[in-house]
Motif scaffolding. Sequence first.
Motif, PDB file in Angstrom:
ATOM      1  N   ARG A   1      57.040   2.212 -59.281  1.00 39.82           N
ATOM      2  CA  ARG A   1      56.956   2.637 -57.876  1.00 39.82           C
ATOM      3  C   ARG A   1      58.037   2.002 -57.009  1.00 39.82           C
ATOM      4  N   PHE A   2      58.371   0.739 -57.281  1.00 38.58           N
ATOM      5  CA  PHE A   2      59.230   0.010 -56.347  1.00 38.58           C
ATOM      6  C   PHE A   2      60.568  -0.458 -56.931  1.00 38.58           C
ATOM      7  N   VAL A   3      60.695  -0.535 -58.254  1.00 40.66           N
ATOM      8  CA  VAL A   3      61.903  -1.098 -58.860  1.00 40.66           C
ATOM      9  C   VAL A   3      62.857   0.025 -59.262  1.00 40.66           C
ATOM     10  N   PRO A   4      64.139  -0.049 -58.885  1.00 39.35           N
ATOM     11  CA  PRO A   4      65.112   0.953 -59.343  1.00 39.35           C
ATOM     12  C   PRO A   4      65.169   0.990 -60.866  1.00 39.35           C
ATOM     13  N   VAL A   5      65.403   2.161 -61.426  1.00 36.13           N
ATOM     14  CA  VAL A   5      65.299   2.332 -62.870  1.00 36.13           C
ATOM     15  C   VAL A   5      66.253   1.412 -63.630  1.00 36.13           C
ATOM     16  N   ARG A   6      67.415   1.109 -63.057  1.00 35.84           N
ATOM     17  CA  ARG A   6      68.373   0.264 -63.775  1.00 35.84           C
ATOM     18  C   ARG A   6      67.878  -1.174 -63.919  1.00 35.84           C
ATOM     19  N   TYR A   7      66.911  -1.570 -63.081  1.00 33.74           N
ATOM     20  CA  TYR A   7      66.359  -2.922 -63.169  1.00 33.74           C
ATOM     21  C   TYR A   7      64.967  -2.958 -63.793  1.00 33.74           C
ATOM     22  N   GLN A   8      64.468  -1.815 -64.216  1.00 38.05           N
ATOM     23  CA  GLN A   8      63.089  -1.781 -64.708  1.00 38.05           C
ATOM     24  C   GLN A   8      62.913  -2.550 -66.007  1.00 38.05           C
ATOM     25  N   LEU A   9      63.906  -2.502 -66.894  1.00 41.63           N
ATOM     26  CA  LEU A   9      63.776  -3.259 -68.134  1.00 41.63           C
ATOM     27  C   LEU A   9      63.839  -4.758 -67.867  1.00 41.63           C
ATOM     28  N   LEU A  10      64.658  -5.186 -66.922  1.00 43.70           N
ATOM     29  CA  LEU A  10      64.696  -6.606 -66.563  1.00 43.70           C
ATOM     30  C   LEU A  10      63.335  -7.044 -66.031  1.00 43.70           C
ATOM     31  N   TYR A  11      62.760  -6.228 -65.159  1.00 42.08           N
ATOM     32  CA  TYR A  11      61.422  -6.517 -64.630  1.00 42.08           C
ATOM     33  C   TYR A  11      60.416  -6.637 -65.770  1.00 42.08           C
ATOM     34  N   VAL A  12      60.469  -5.681 -66.700  1.00 44.69           N
ATOM     35  CA  VAL A  12      59.561  -5.716 -67.848  1.00 44.69           C
ATOM     36  C   VAL A  12      59.811  -6.960 -68.690  1.00 44.69           C
ATOM     37  N   ASN A  13      61.085  -7.295 -68.894  1.00 42.03           N
ATOM     38  CA  ASN A  13      61.408  -8.454 -69.727  1.00 42.03           C
ATOM     39  C   ASN A  13      60.917  -9.762 -69.117  1.00 42.03           C
ATOM     40  N   LEU A  14      60.907  -9.842 -67.795  1.00 38.40           N
ATOM     41  CA  LEU A  14      60.376 -11.050 -67.165  1.00 38.40           C
ATOM     42  C   LEU A  14      58.889 -11.200 -67.477  1.00 38.40           C
ATOM     43  N   PHE A  15      58.171 -10.093 -67.461  1.00 37.01           N
ATOM     44  CA  PHE A  15      56.769 -10.144 -67.866  1.00 37.01           C
ATOM     45  C   PHE A  15      56.642 -10.271 -69.382  1.00 37.01           C
ATOM     46  N   CYS A  16      57.666  -9.790 -70.104  1.00 42.05           N
ATOM     47  CA  CYS A  16      57.657  -9.935 -71.559  1.00 42.05           C
ATOM     48  C   CYS A  16      57.797 -11.397 -71.975  1.00 42.05           C
ATOM     49  N   PHE A  17      58.327 -12.233 -71.085  1.00 40.05           N
ATOM     50  CA  PHE A  17      58.334 -13.669 -71.378  1.00 40.05           C
ATOM     51  C   PHE A  17      56.901 -14.136 -71.595  1.00 40.05           C
ATOM     52  N   LEU A  18      56.007 -13.725 -70.691  1.00 34.96           N
ATOM     53  CA  LEU A  18      54.591 -14.053 -70.855  1.00 34.96           C
ATOM     54  C   LEU A  18      53.985 -13.273 -72.018  1.00 34.96           C
ATOM     55  N   ASP A  19      54.414 -12.015 -72.150  1.00 37.04           N
ATOM     56  CA  ASP A  19      53.875 -11.177 -73.213  1.00 37.04           C
ATOM     57  C   ASP A  19      54.266 -11.710 -74.582  1.00 37.04           C
ATOM     58  N   SER A  20      55.505 -12.164 -74.722  1.00 32.95           N
ATOM     59  CA  SER A  20      55.931 -12.710 -76.005  1.00 32.95           C
ATOM     60  C   SER A  20      55.196 -14.007 -76.309  1.00 32.95           C
TER      61      SER A  20
END
Length: 217
Positions: free
Chosen positions: A167-186
Amino acid sequence: MLKIWRWYKHCLAAHPLKTQVLSSGIIWGLGDLAAQAVTRATAAKKKYVFLSDDDCDLRINWRRVVTTSIFGMAFVGPIGHFWYEGLDRFLMFRLQYPPKSMQFVATKVALDEIIFGPMDLLIFFTYMGFALGKSAAQVKDELKRDFLPALIVESGTWPVVQVINFRFVPVRYQLLYVNLFCFLDSCFLSWLEQQQDASWKQWFRSLFFDRNDRRGG
């Protein structure tokens, strides 16, 4: 931090795929380092946590770190890059949903949860098993043990994360956003994999797999 962010934006604009691949590898590697620390700290306090032989050593298991980092670089980075870009194009041009609309976000979250989420978990556990030298039978048993608990927990958390993302993050930054949460996910996935046959995982397995085994017998 501002300089780092500007440098990242420059790299992303100049080399989007390479930047996503490298950043994913770094974040997933750091996530596994954190997971090892969390697992050992938990094991010191709670007797029901089971560690594998490699994890009983207090030293960092660098093989796990490298293996997890490679997963981030080889799968999460490139696949995530094309997945989020492709989803946007599919929803906007094929389904003609208005960008950032409720329909757009809800459909993107649903597709991400139905397709990418289970595939990511399946590939992660399979890859980690074989990469760490386990047999096909061991990998199959660990999938039965770990896949369902991970899927249930993540299905309750990732939709919320992705609603904000789409909803709020531009598509070019969406994977970075996901990866920041993937730190916790990993951290969570590595911790989950290291729990071996903890009682709560045996309970999940008994609910689904053991019941099917009895029916098959």
